[in-house]
Design an enzyme around this catalytic site. Structure first.
Site, PDB file in Angstrom:
ATOM      1  CB  SER A   1       4.261  94.374  33.410  1.00 54.20           C
ATOM      2  OG  SER A   1       4.819  95.635  33.342  1.00 54.20           O
TER       3      SER A   1
ATOM      4  CG  HIS B   1       7.223  96.275  28.955  1.00 59.71           C
ATOM      5  ND1 HIS B   1       5.912  96.702  29.026  1.00 59.71           N
ATOM      6  CD2 HIS B   1       7.678  96.284  30.222  1.00 59.71           C
ATOM      7  CE1 HIS B   1       5.623  96.952  30.289  1.00 59.71           C
ATOM      8  NE2 HIS B   1       6.671  96.710  31.030  1.00 59.71           N
TER       9      HIS B   1
ATOM     10  CG  HIS C   1       6.057 102.181  31.368  1.00 56.59           C
ATOM     11  ND1 HIS C   1       6.536 101.128  30.627  1.00 56.59           N
ATOM     12  CD2 HIS C   1       4.949 101.726  32.007  1.00 56.59           C
ATOM     13  CE1 HIS C   1       5.756 100.072  30.818  1.00 56.59           C
ATOM     14  NE2 HIS C   1       4.786 100.404  31.643  1.00 56.59           N
TER      15      HIS C   1
ATOM     16  CE1 TYR D   1       9.535 102.072  33.746  1.00 58.52           C
ATOM     17  CE2 TYR D   1       7.295 102.429  34.502  1.00 58.52           C
ATOM     18  CZ  TYR D   1       8.255 101.610  33.940  1.00 58.52           C
ATOM     19  OH  TYR D   1       7.931 100.336  33.561  1.00 58.52           O
ATOM     20  CD  GLU D   2      10.039 102.386  29.045  1.00 54.17           C
ATOM     21  OE1 GLU D   2      10.822 101.751  28.336  1.00 54.17           O
ATOM     22  OE2 GLU D   2       8.812 102.443  28.834  1.00 54.17           O
TER      23      GLU D   2
ATOM     24  CB  ALA E   1       1.236  94.583  36.234  1.00 56.24           C
TER      25      ALA E   1
ATOM     26  CG  MET F   1       4.642 102.557  38.194  1.00 55.54           C
ATOM     27  SD  MET F   1       6.321 101.898  38.197  1.00 55.54           S
ATOM     28  CE  MET F   1       6.416 101.189  39.836  1.00 55.54           C
ATOM     29  CB  SER F   2       1.128 102.063  32.652  1.00 55.72           C
ATOM     30  OG  SER F   2       0.191 101.122  33.126  1.00 55.72           O
TER      31      SER F   2
ATOM     32  CG  ASN G   1       2.363  94.089  43.717  1.00 58.70           C
ATOM     33  OD1 ASN G   1       2.340  94.219  42.485  1.00 58.70           O
ATOM     34  ND2 ASN G   1       2.420  95.115  44.543  1.00 58.70           N
TER      35      ASN G   1
ATOM     36  CG  HIS H   1       9.675  93.796  36.961  1.00 60.50           C
ATOM     37  ND1 HIS H   1       8.507  94.455  36.607  1.00 60.50           N
ATOM     38  CD2 HIS H   1      10.151  93.252  35.814  1.00 60.50           C
ATOM     39  CE1 HIS H   1       8.298  94.305  35.305  1.00 60.50           C
ATOM     40  NE2 HIS H   1       9.282  93.579  34.796  1.00 60.50           N
TER      41      HIS H   1
END
Ligand code: HPA
Length: 270
Positions: free
Chosen positions: A28, A59, A81, A83-84, A111, A209-210, A233, A245
């Site tokens: 990201s 993306h 991802h 989650y997609e 990220a 998350m990746s 963050n 995000h």
């Protein structure tokens, strides 16, 4: 699957002169690195047979092939991802296609939220190891020996040799590269403060998350892996502020120049 992915690799190869040796997965806000690739051949994911199509903001969704720091590379500008809604084996298709294109070294970037309280937003972290906290694994199912063994060794998921190179280059460039363990969650929710505490207790330094599925599949087919997280963050509950995000993308903007020079010098050196 193997034959289908060979077809995808063949489709890409037809557009190239020369095979890539290094693969890059850009997280990201980090896709700008692909803009540095010389004589680029850009192939949108939707044009490549078998490739899923990415939807998330930040993306771009294309493969960029060409030269970076004198090396032939293939970069994913945007990744898939879990989650997609893609299954783990769909998420990791590009890694296997890279392998079939001849890639031996994979540089994964992402990220991530800082779990280690000595980190701060804007830090870059060398991934020394990971914890697969997604609850699943991309290699579940029938094993195709043409990619790798049924029970792959993960004792050196992130190449020690490449870590040494990355640290030396960060030192040379005066970039304060942190080091740590990446905890891969499924997302798409950011963690609760309790989950961040759990990640820390487990030995994690960053959460995201990746990356974990891609690295598992890369190691299965014997690629050497280097991982760099951009700490965009501090993870939930560390600072008294909500996560967004937008903040993630803003921080990647700020670290862009050191991130670019670090990766370009690493590519030159390997
Ligand atoms: N958690 C999970 N994924 C992330 C974060 C986070 O805090 N920041 C960027 N990606």
């Amino acid at each position: 699957m193997f034959e289908k992915l060979e077809k995808a690799a063949g489709f890409i190869e037809e557009k190239l002169n020369g095979r890539p040796e290094i693969g890059l997965i850009l997280g990201s806000g980090l896709g700008v690195l692909a803009d540095e690739i010389e004589n680029p051949v850009k192939i949108p994911y939707q044009d490549i047979p078998e490739f899923p199509v990415s939807t998330v903001e930040g993306h771009a969704g294309q493969l960029v092939l060409g030269s970076l720091s004198g090396k032939k590379v293939v970069a994913m500008q945007g990744r898939f991802h879990f989650y997609e809604g893609y299954s783990m084996d769909k998420v990791t298709i590009p890694v296997r296609v890279m392998k079939l294109l001849g890639v031996g070294t994979l540089i994964v970037t992402n990220a991530a939220g800082g779990v280690n309280e000595s980190f701060q937003a804007g830090d870059l972290m060398l991934i020394t190891d990971h914890i697969n906290n997604t609850g699943t694994n991309p290699l579940i199912g029938a094993n195709d020996k043409r990619f790798g063994p049924r029970f792959p060794d993960m004792s050196e998921a992130y190449s020690r040799e490449l870590q040494t190179v990355a640290k030396a280059i960060a030192g040379k460039l005066n970039i304060g590269l942190k080091e740590g363990v990446y905890v891969g969650n499924s997302g798409p929710t950011y963690e609760t403060p309790a989950e961040v505490k759990l990640a820390r207790v487990l030995g994690g330094d960053a959460v995201g998350m990746s990356t974990v599925p891609e690295v598992i599949v890369a190691r299965h087919c014997s690629m050497k892996v280097l991982g760099i997280s951009c700490i965009t963050n501090m993870a939930a509950g560390i600072l008294d502020q909500p996560l967004s995000h937008e903040e993630v993308i803003e921080t990647t903007e700020k670290v862009k120049s050191s991130f670019l020079s670090l990766i370009k010098e690493i590519v030159k050196a390997i």
